[in-house]
Every structure is written in structure tokens, then in C-alpha cells.
Scaffold this motif. Structure first.
Motif, PDB file in Angstrom:
ATOM      1  N   VAL A  81       0.832  -1.197   0.000  1.00 48.14           N
ATOM      2  CA  VAL A  81       0.000   0.000   0.000  1.00 48.14           C
ATOM      3  C   VAL A  81       0.873   1.257   0.000  1.00 48.14           C
ATOM      4  N   LYS A  82       1.975   1.225   0.732  1.00 42.36           N
ATOM      5  CA  LYS A  82       2.902   2.366   0.709  1.00 42.36           C
ATOM      6  C   LYS A  82       3.360   2.640  -0.723  1.00 42.36           C
ATOM      7  N   LYS A  83       3.695   1.589  -1.446  1.00 39.74           N
ATOM      8  CA  LYS A  83       4.142   1.751  -2.830  1.00 39.74           C
ATOM      9  C   LYS A  83       3.011   2.268  -3.712  1.00 39.74           C
ATOM     10  N   MET A  84       1.787   1.790  -3.459  1.00 38.78           N
ATOM     11  CA  MET A  84       0.642   2.226  -4.253  1.00 38.78           C
ATOM     12  C   MET A  84       0.412   3.724  -4.086  1.00 38.78           C
ATOM     13  N   VAL A  85       0.435   4.207  -2.836  1.00 32.62           N
ATOM     14  CA  VAL A  85       0.217   5.625  -2.571  1.00 32.62           C
ATOM     15  C   VAL A  85       1.351   6.456  -3.151  1.00 32.62           C
ATOM     16  N   TYR A 101       8.141  -1.856  -8.204  1.00 30.26           N
ATOM     17  CA  TYR A 101       6.746  -1.445  -8.300  1.00 30.26           C
ATOM     18  C   TYR A 101       5.946  -2.304  -9.284  1.00 30.26           C
ATOM     19  N   ALA A 102       6.527  -3.416  -9.693  1.00 28.50           N
ATOM     20  CA  ALA A 102       5.911  -4.221 -10.744  1.00 28.50           C
ATOM     21  C   ALA A 102       4.518  -4.728 -10.359  1.00 28.50           C
ATOM     22  N   GLY A 103       4.322  -5.094  -9.103  1.00 29.58           N
ATOM     23  CA  GLY A 103       3.042  -5.678  -8.706  1.00 29.58           C
ATOM     24  C   GLY A 103       1.980  -4.679  -8.317  1.00 29.58           C
ATOM     25  N   VAL A 104       2.329  -3.386  -8.255  1.00 30.01           N
ATOM     26  CA  VAL A 104       1.382  -2.385  -7.745  1.00 30.01           C
ATOM     27  C   VAL A 104       0.147  -2.230  -8.639  1.00 30.01           C
ATOM     28  N   PRO A 105       0.288  -2.053  -9.959  1.00 30.86           N
ATOM     29  CA  PRO A 105      -0.926  -1.891 -10.783  1.00 30.86           C
ATOM     30  C   PRO A 105      -1.870  -3.088 -10.684  1.00 30.86           C
ATOM     31  N   PHE A 237      -8.599   1.995  -1.874  1.00 37.93           N
ATOM     32  CA  PHE A 237      -7.579   1.974  -0.824  1.00 37.93           C
ATOM     33  C   PHE A 237      -7.951   0.978   0.268  1.00 37.93           C
ATOM     34  N   ALA A 238      -9.231   0.975   0.673  1.00 38.16           N
ATOM     35  CA  ALA A 238      -9.681   0.032   1.701  1.00 38.16           C
ATOM     36  C   ALA A 238      -9.463  -1.403   1.255  1.00 38.16           C
TER      37      ALA A 238
END
Length: 612
Positions: A81-85, A101-105, A237-238
């Protein structure tokens, strides 16, 4: 792990020693809040109240009572979540380290809200508002309140869950003039997303549909208070933080959270308000009774194994402090990257967050000259005061990073000392008068109205700060003098009466001090107080009493004060009148009789023995 319900979270915390059960029947009228406050103060576990008098539903509190427990609850998703934000706030970050960041999307896509199937747990049963735990937190509260509500609204022009707003706005369940079981109070403050939704609904002459989710996965609660980058939905986000997509369904024209423990649905009609409050709030004072939106209740839904979560707010630090700490951990340096030249900003918790900000910025306008007065810092300060919730700040202290590269705004005492050593009161005060301040701040005589001041300081130290009281004869109007902090004196005076009388007295005091100004060279700040011993006892007392009670335009004076071309300053120490004023809200105090009863709950053989 991805909790499907509050019950799963409670079981997990209990299994790992983060929660205890209170087996004795407990009164929701002040007793539960008192127990919570005591356990939280000790850094204790979450509390599961098995028997809440007057309700068939158990309750849980102190879930987020420590940062460590909050991290534990979200242990499997926090890093992602930190990486997503971070990626949402600064997309180019992924190009610098694509593998990280490969898995974030993909994770964000999996976190999108989804419609629940028929037979959702939330539609198990219906109750009246009066059957919910009626928790009253402080003696003068106007009634029972929901303190961890997730309030859901939609944009009437762009309906749908992806254009919805989640917010945490306190809900008054009863008391005052509310019709029992039919009306509840919806208190929201300025600069909140729900205000935009209600404005649009009012313009069309239609009611705003509101759903209040209580309980469910803890990620839902946290999403309601999280300041998110533009375009990142609270529901998404939730889902990401909880490791489980936000599930919802439509029922009788309202959106219900399928995983919530309770959902209260209703409507807010244009121009229909009723008095809400008082309520013991997070600044450490009561927010007083004022007209706020009235929500007419349609239904109260609950799941089979429903648990009622709550928290208690009061003078910080409280459980909501851990919310702030986790928000800071997740957002990291997103805000500084949004404001050019800003390195760090700290909303000082001891002062109730909004009244006081400490910030570090750069001075880069004229690197070919020695920096002798703030320049870029003032641009940064104006940007801060126009940025989201930081626009509610009342006192903003900002320092130049170049003057002390190792200094951190989070190190409050070191930062405050740095500012007092360098500030030039004749130049470095910049006022904003007749403006908006936090709804909960009663330092001004008007709701949502008051003043702000920016204090910017650069360069080398101008003074060394006094570490002992000056050896001078003080005016007879001063009852007691204490050194509250290096360079800060607390002067105890008689009780404040009204401004026209007291401002004259303070200015006469300032003139008397001007005559001995040479003896005050190591004094940067003088605070006028009702209780000098209290102010001088702890740094947090100084910060709390000074910055929650003072209205800059009305309560700032100075030794050798002057006004020149509409700029106000002073040649000697700054004076802030922090005494309680007639318009200030009263500070929070516990009920002695309730405290005696709670003492007994901590007796030998009781569930809370050793915790209270």
C-alpha cells in the motif's frame, strides 16, 4: 491477513496477545470510555467488552491504540500500500525502479470495489438506533456518539461507488432535540468531501442519501481518515489495505457495505439542521452545541456476529494519534513532493494537530547572497496554507533546512528551540486575519472563524536562550513566574475578563517589561497563563495550552510592539495570552464518581486487574 469481518480481526488480535476480554457488565455511560482511556494511556491491549449494559451487542475499543498494533493488523499489505500511494502521488517513481513497483498496478486492480452476492451478512437483521451501544464518553457530552463511523455519500451528478466519498464524521445517536430512533446528528467540519456532495444535492432541492458503516474490516475504518492522492478512491484503498475487495450492495435505494457490522441508512434534507453536541473532542476540550445536518434514519442493519467498535478522543495523545502516525508512515514524503521546496511538515499532535504546524523548507531564491531574511519560506508557507487539511493550520512555524540540515520537524523540542534562537519578532510574523480555522478550535469567538500566523526564521542564531529565570523585579500584576522552556517564561496572571480590559492590562505589562528589556535578551517568548506550574511542568503542556487557546490576531502582543506600513512586530519578547477566555470551550475532566466505580473493575479477580 485479509480480514473478512471485525470478528476475524478480534479473534486474530486475541490469539496473538493483542486483546483482552472484559467479561463483567460495563455501563456505556462514561464507564467504558474511562476504562479505554486508562488502558490506552498505559499502551495496553485492545478491549473486547462482552456485556454492554442496555445492548445485546458487544463492543471493541483501542484496536489502533499503538502504532505497533496497527502495523500488525495490516502486516500483510502495508508495504504494498505504501508503494501504491507513492506511485499514485509520483508516477515517474516506477521508472526509476520498475521491479520494485511491478506488482502495484495489478494489486490496485484487484482492490477495486465489487458488488456482493445476494444474502450478504449485513442484511441479517434490523434494530432501532436505541438498541445500539449508547456510549457516552465525557460527562458533558450531549448524548451517545458513534466515534468510528465510516460515512458514505455519492455525488448526485456522478452517482456510483467510484465517485463516492468516505469520511469519518462523528454521529450523535440521541439526546438534544433528536426524535428517538428517527433522527441522528451528522457533524462534519469545513474542507470535507461530504460538504461538496450536500451542496450539489441542496442545489437540486433533493435529500442527500447517507450510509453510515460501523465495523467491518479495520481497513474500512482507516480508509475513512486517510488523505489520499487525487484520483485514488477510498474504497480501492480500503480493498488494498485490507487485502480484500470492498464489497457493497444496493438496498432500498442506499449503498450498504456488505462486510460492515452495522449500517445506518438515512437522508439529509436541505436546510434541515438541529443542535448537535457538546462533545469531548480531540483538542482536549468540548466542542460546543451548534446546528449541524440532521439525518433522518431509514434503517439500521446488522450482521449476525456484529461487534460495535469505538474509540475515545480527548487531550492528545489518544488512539487517533496512532492513526496519524500510520498515515505519516504510508504517505511518507508525498506532501513535500507536492509543494516545491518543502522538506517536511509535522502537524503537532500535542496541540491537537490543526492548531500548530512545524515545517522545514529551502531558501534557494538568492544563493549568491547570504540569506538574512525569509523569502522562499514565505512562498512555501502560503502553499501549505492552501493545501488540503493543512489549510486549517493556525500557527505555522517554518525554518530553513540549510541552517541545520540534521534538524527534523518531528523532533518537536529541538525544532522549537531552533526557531526561538533565530526568529526576529520585528520581521518574521505574518498574519492572516478574519479567515477560517478548524471547526473544533474555540480560540476565536466565532465558529470556523479566526486568524492565522506564519512564523518564518532563517539564518544564524540571534540569541542564546535563557536556562534560568532572569534576576529582575517583576511587576506586581504577575502572581508567579516559571521557566517553561529555554527562552520561554510562563507568567501567571489573574483570570481573564474581557478583551477591552485585558488587552489594556497586557499592553501596560509590555510597557513595564520594555523598561527592563535589556534583562530579557535571552527570553524569546512569554506566555500569560492561569497556571504557570502546569505550563512549566512538561513541554507538551506548554504546547497544548499555548496553541489551542490562542487566537493570533487577538492574543499576540509584544515588548516594544509597533505597526509600520501595516506590518506588526515587536522589538523584545513576543507575548501570547494563553489564559482561558469566556468564549473558550471548557477542557475535559472525568467524573470522580465514575472513576471510583472503574477502580473497582480493576480489582483482584476481575478481567481488568493489572490493566487499570
Amino acid at each position: 491477513m485479509g480480514y473478512k469481518s471485525m470478528q476475524q480481526c478480534v479473534s486474530d488480535l486475541e490469539k496473538h496477545g493483542h486483546l483482552i476480554r472484559v467479561k463483567e457488565p460495563v455501563d456505556p455511560n462514561l464507564e467504558m470510555a474511562s476504562i479505554h482511556l486508562r488502558v490506552h494511556e498505559q499502551g495496553g491491549p485492545a478491549l473486547f467488552f462482552e456485556q454492554v449494559k442496555g445492548s445485546k451487542f458487544p463492543a471493541v475499543s483501542n484496536l489502533f491504540g499503538t502504532l505497533e498494533r496497527s502495523r500488525f493488523i495490516f502486516r500483510d499489505t502495508l508495504d504494498l500500500v505504501k508503494k501504491m500511494v507513492q506511485l499514485k502521488g509520483e508516477p515517474l517513481t516506477a521508472l526509476q525502479d520498475p521491479l520494485a513497483y511491478a506488482g502495484v498496478p495489478f494489486a490496485a486492480l484487484k482492490a477495486l470495489p465489487m458488488k456482493a452476492r445476494l444474502g450478504s451478512p449485513i442484511t441479517h437483521g434490523k434494530v432501532n438506533v436505541s438498541e445500539l451501544p449508547q456510549i457516552k464518553h465525557w460527562p458533558d457530552d450531549g448524548g451517545p456518539f458513534v466515534t468510528l463511523p465510516v460515512v458514505y455519500t455519492e455525488d448526485i451528478d456522478k452517482p456510483g461507488v467510484m465517485n463516492s466519498n468516505l469520511g469519518m464524521y462523528r454521529i450523535q445517536l440521541g439526546g438534544n432535540d433528536y426524535i428517538p430512533n428517527k433522527e441522528i446528528g451528522l457533524h462534519y467540519q469545513i474542507h470535507r468531501g461530504i460538504g461538496v456532495h450536500q451542496t450539489k444535492a441542496n442545489a437540486k432541492g433533493e435529500p442527500l442519501k447517507v450510509s453510515i458503516f460501523v465495523g467491518g474490516p479495520p481497513s474500512h475504518t482507516f480508509a475513512a481518515v486517510m488523505p489520499l492522492p487525487e484520483g485514488l478512491s477510498e474504497l480501492t484503498f480500503a480493498g488494498a489495505l485490507g487485502g480484500r475487495r470492498f464489497r457493497y450492495l444496493n438496498k432500498n435505494g442506499h449503498v450498504l457495505s456488505a462486510d460492515a457490522d452495522f449500517v445506518i441508512t438515512g437522508k439529509v434534507y436541505p436546510k434541515e439542521n438541529k443542535p448537535e453536541g457538546p462533545f469531548g473532542d480531540h483538542l482536549g476540550y468540548y466542542s460546543l452545541k451548534h446546528d449541524f445536518p440532521l439525518m433522518k434514519v431509514d434503517q439500521v442493519w446488522h450482521r449476525k456476529d456484529a461487534i460495535w467498535p469505538f474509540t475515545v478522543v480527548g487531550r492528545p495523545p489518544q488512539e487517533d494519534t496512532s492513526f496519524g502516525d500510520l498515515i505519516h508512515e504510508i504517505t511518507g514524503d508525498i506532501i513535500p513532493k507536492e509543494i516545491p521546496g518543502l522538506h517536511e511538515v509535522n502537524a503537532v499532535d500535542e496541540a491537537g494537530v490543526h492548531p500548530l504546524l512545524f515545517a522545514m523548507g529551502s531558501e534557494r531564491y538568492t544563493p549568491y547572497y547570504e540569506i538574512t531574511q525569509p523569502a522562499e519560506l514565505l512562498t512555501i508557507a502560503n502553499h501549505i496554507l492552501g493545501f488540503g487539511q493543512m489549510s486549517l493550520a493556525k500557527f505555522l512555524f517554518i525554518a530553513a533546512k540549510e541552517d541545520n540540515p540534521q534538524l527534523k520537524a518531528i523532533n518537536k523540542e529541538a525544532f522549537f528551540k531552533h526557531m526561538l534562537e533565530r526568529v526576529d519578532w520585528s520581521r518574521d510574523l505574518h498574519f492572516h486575519t478574519n479567515t477560517t480555522i478548524d471547526t473544533l478550535d474555540y480560540s476565536s469567538e466565532g465558529l470556523n472563524a479566526g486568524s492565522k500566523v506564519v512564523i518564518a526564521a532563517v539564518g544564524k542564531p540571534r540569541r542564546s536562550l535563557a536556562t534560568q529565570l532572569p534576576s529582575i523585579e517583576w511587576p506586581t500584576s504577575i502572581k508567579k513566574v516559571k521557566l517553561a522552556f529555554p527562552g520561554v517564561l510562563a507568567l501567571e496572571l489573574d483570570e481573564f475578563t474581557k478583551y477591552d480590559i485585558e488587552s489594556s492590562k497586557v499592553r501596560n505589562l509590555a510597557k513595564a517589561l520594555l523598561a527592563i528589556n535589556h534583562e530579557l535578551e535571552q527570553v524569546a517568548l512569554i506566555v500569560l497563563t492561569d497556571d504557570a506550574d502546569f505550563v512549566a511542568k512538561q513541554f507538551k503542556n506548554l504546547i497544548w495550552s499555548t496553541f489551542t487557546r490562542a487566537n493570533p490576531s487577538h492574543d499576540i502582543y509584544g515588548v516594544g510592539e509597533f505597526t509600520e506600513f501595516k506590518h506588526w512586530g515587536c522589538k523584545g519578547p513576543l507575548i501570547i495570552d494563553t489564559r482561558m477566555k469566556p468564549h473558550n470551550a471548557p477542557f475535559l475532566e472525568l467524573d470522580p464518581e465514575v472513576e471510583k466505580r472503574v477502580d473497582q473493575l480493576g480489582g483482584k479477580g476481575k478481567s481488568l486487574h493489572g490493566y487499570i
